[in-house]
Design a protein around this motif. Sequence first.
Motif, mmCIF file in Angstrom:
data_model
loop_
_atom_site.group_PDB
_atom_site.id
_atom_site.type_symbol
_atom_site.label_atom_id
_atom_site.label_comp_id
_atom_site.label_asym_id
_atom_site.label_seq_id
_atom_site.Cartn_x
_atom_site.Cartn_y
_atom_site.Cartn_z
ATOM 1 N N GLN B 21 52.152 -47.992 -8.766
ATOM 2 C CA GLN B 21 50.687 -48.158 -8.821
ATOM 3 C C GLN B 21 50.037 -47.012 -9.624
ATOM 4 O OE1 GLN B 21 48.475 -50.371 -6.295
ATOM 5 N NE2 GLN B 21 50.160 -51.737 -6.749
ATOM 6 N N SER B 353 49.267 -48.226 -2.670
ATOM 7 C CA SER B 353 48.265 -48.004 -3.726
ATOM 8 C C SER B 353 48.204 -46.536 -4.116
ATOM 9 C CB SER B 353 46.890 -48.501 -3.269
ATOM 10 O OG SER B 353 46.327 -47.594 -2.331
ATOM 11 N N ALA B 407 42.801 -50.541 -1.870
ATOM 12 C CA ALA B 407 44.044 -50.902 -2.552
ATOM 13 C C ALA B 407 43.863 -52.119 -3.446
ATOM 14 C CB ALA B 407 45.141 -51.166 -1.529
#
Lengths: 144, 409
Positions: B21, B353, B407
Amino acid sequence: MPTFELTPMMMREIIMDHYSSPRHKADPVKDGYVSVHAESTNCIDDFHVYLKEKDGIVEDALWNGVACTISTASTDILCDQVIGKSFKESKYMIEQFLNMIEEKEYDESVLDEAIVFINTGKQAARIHCATMGWTAMKDLMEDK
Amino acid sequence: MFDLAKIRSDFPMLRNGIQMQGKPLVWLDNASTTFKPDSVIEAVTKYYTEQTSNAHRGDYDLCHNMDLAIAEARKTVADFIGAESREIVFTAGSTESLNLIAYGYAAYHLQAGDEILLTEAEHASNVLPWFQVAEMTGAKVRFIPLTKEGRLTSENLAKTITKNTKIVAIAAVTNVLGYIAPVKELAEIAHKNGAILVCDGAQSVPHLKTDVRDLGCDFLAFSGHKMCGPTGIGVLYGRYDLLKETHAFLTGGGMNVRFKKDCTVDVYEPPMRFEAGTQNIEGILGLKAAVDYLQSVGMENIERHEKELKRYAVQKLQETGMAHIYNPDSESGIITFNIDGVFAQDAATLLNSKGIACRSGQHCAKLLNDFLGTVATVRASVYFYTSKEEIDALADAVSHGKEFLDAYF
């Protein structure tokens, strides 16, 4: 077409609202429902989706079980949005929702609040959570 | 000398700037699987670039050398846990090892009325084979009560065991709560009552110095990939007299001496009896390299570092004021928690995330949730290469737990 843009903050609030106070999270107390079990191998989600139909129109839709925020909110919004719709309309809407999640072409005009899941693809592990209630409902309607 | 920076530089997954991420990867899912140092990757590669051959199937040098290499690997693993080479069976992992004990030993030795004792903290792979064997033999599965913290004690085994108990099967370290079982005392109690002790060592062998003779366990199962080795390779240790009484549950080439048209088969002695088909040769060679690597770091150092990280993590998570920790007092490097008001899976997504890999859910120990009074938890698990900075990243993410929907936006 929506007349205003949903901001990320509004999307968050819609998800949290359906998560903290789901409208359709219950087992049916009356007869006449068909149900299907939805479960996930990569998330804790484990719930039933219930559907009651009259003359090809969704009279009621419920779900109940254990679910994360994303599956709770998405299944609850689904129930909200199929009640009162014909199977044909419902199936079309479900198809558009699944297309959106899978980042394909989709018709935004029928999605209403369900548009808040537009970014689920950012968290690939949760895509199944966002869609499992919807595919379960689709299966219930396919049987008809 | 424990040099964390040096250790981390041995692992491509730690030094190559891997991101998740868009954030630097923080790997806190070591109870699930572990990263591999260069030496393990090189051992696997070398098999394909310099040593490729089957084992015990030919008369030429490459094949003979492979026989020697596998024998050497078996000896390395045996020494690592205080066993003899002939007591080491290479399997696909802990799951296969436990199934082999269940189907190859227990199914032939149990009868109706016998008892198998487990605990509610066991991983599915140390529960389901026993359910099957119970069904096959008419034996009964019973559960040893845990203390209210979730710990297995020798007192509770002593209270639960009966003269009908034939098998006690427990995790030496449990995979959700991370308590270290008093294996030596459990083995004594089991033996005094005429039962054998089966240990699931998947979460213990990678982290703690293991000596099967000292512990007195009769069988021990563990997996290579949880100890810096390749996936698809694992070990079953069995006391040799018990292995001799164990039947193969995979049959085929490499495990039989001869067979005839009248369906008679003579099988090899252990461990070859249990290694039908071409062995997982790259896995065996990789596992040897992993054991060598762990020994070069030193199991005492590994244990000490992980204990320190565990205490540090508990302190840091408690300081956030946001975490409910289910196992603050367990000894191993597993921290199981929930963020207040955030469903475990949502917490794991939040962590994802931020580049942090933690496991959420039931962690294959589906009996334990009733005990914990929750449907799911988040599990952070460290290894010897984990740094305090990674724990800090976890604590920082947890302190932002309420914003978990970020997220997605």
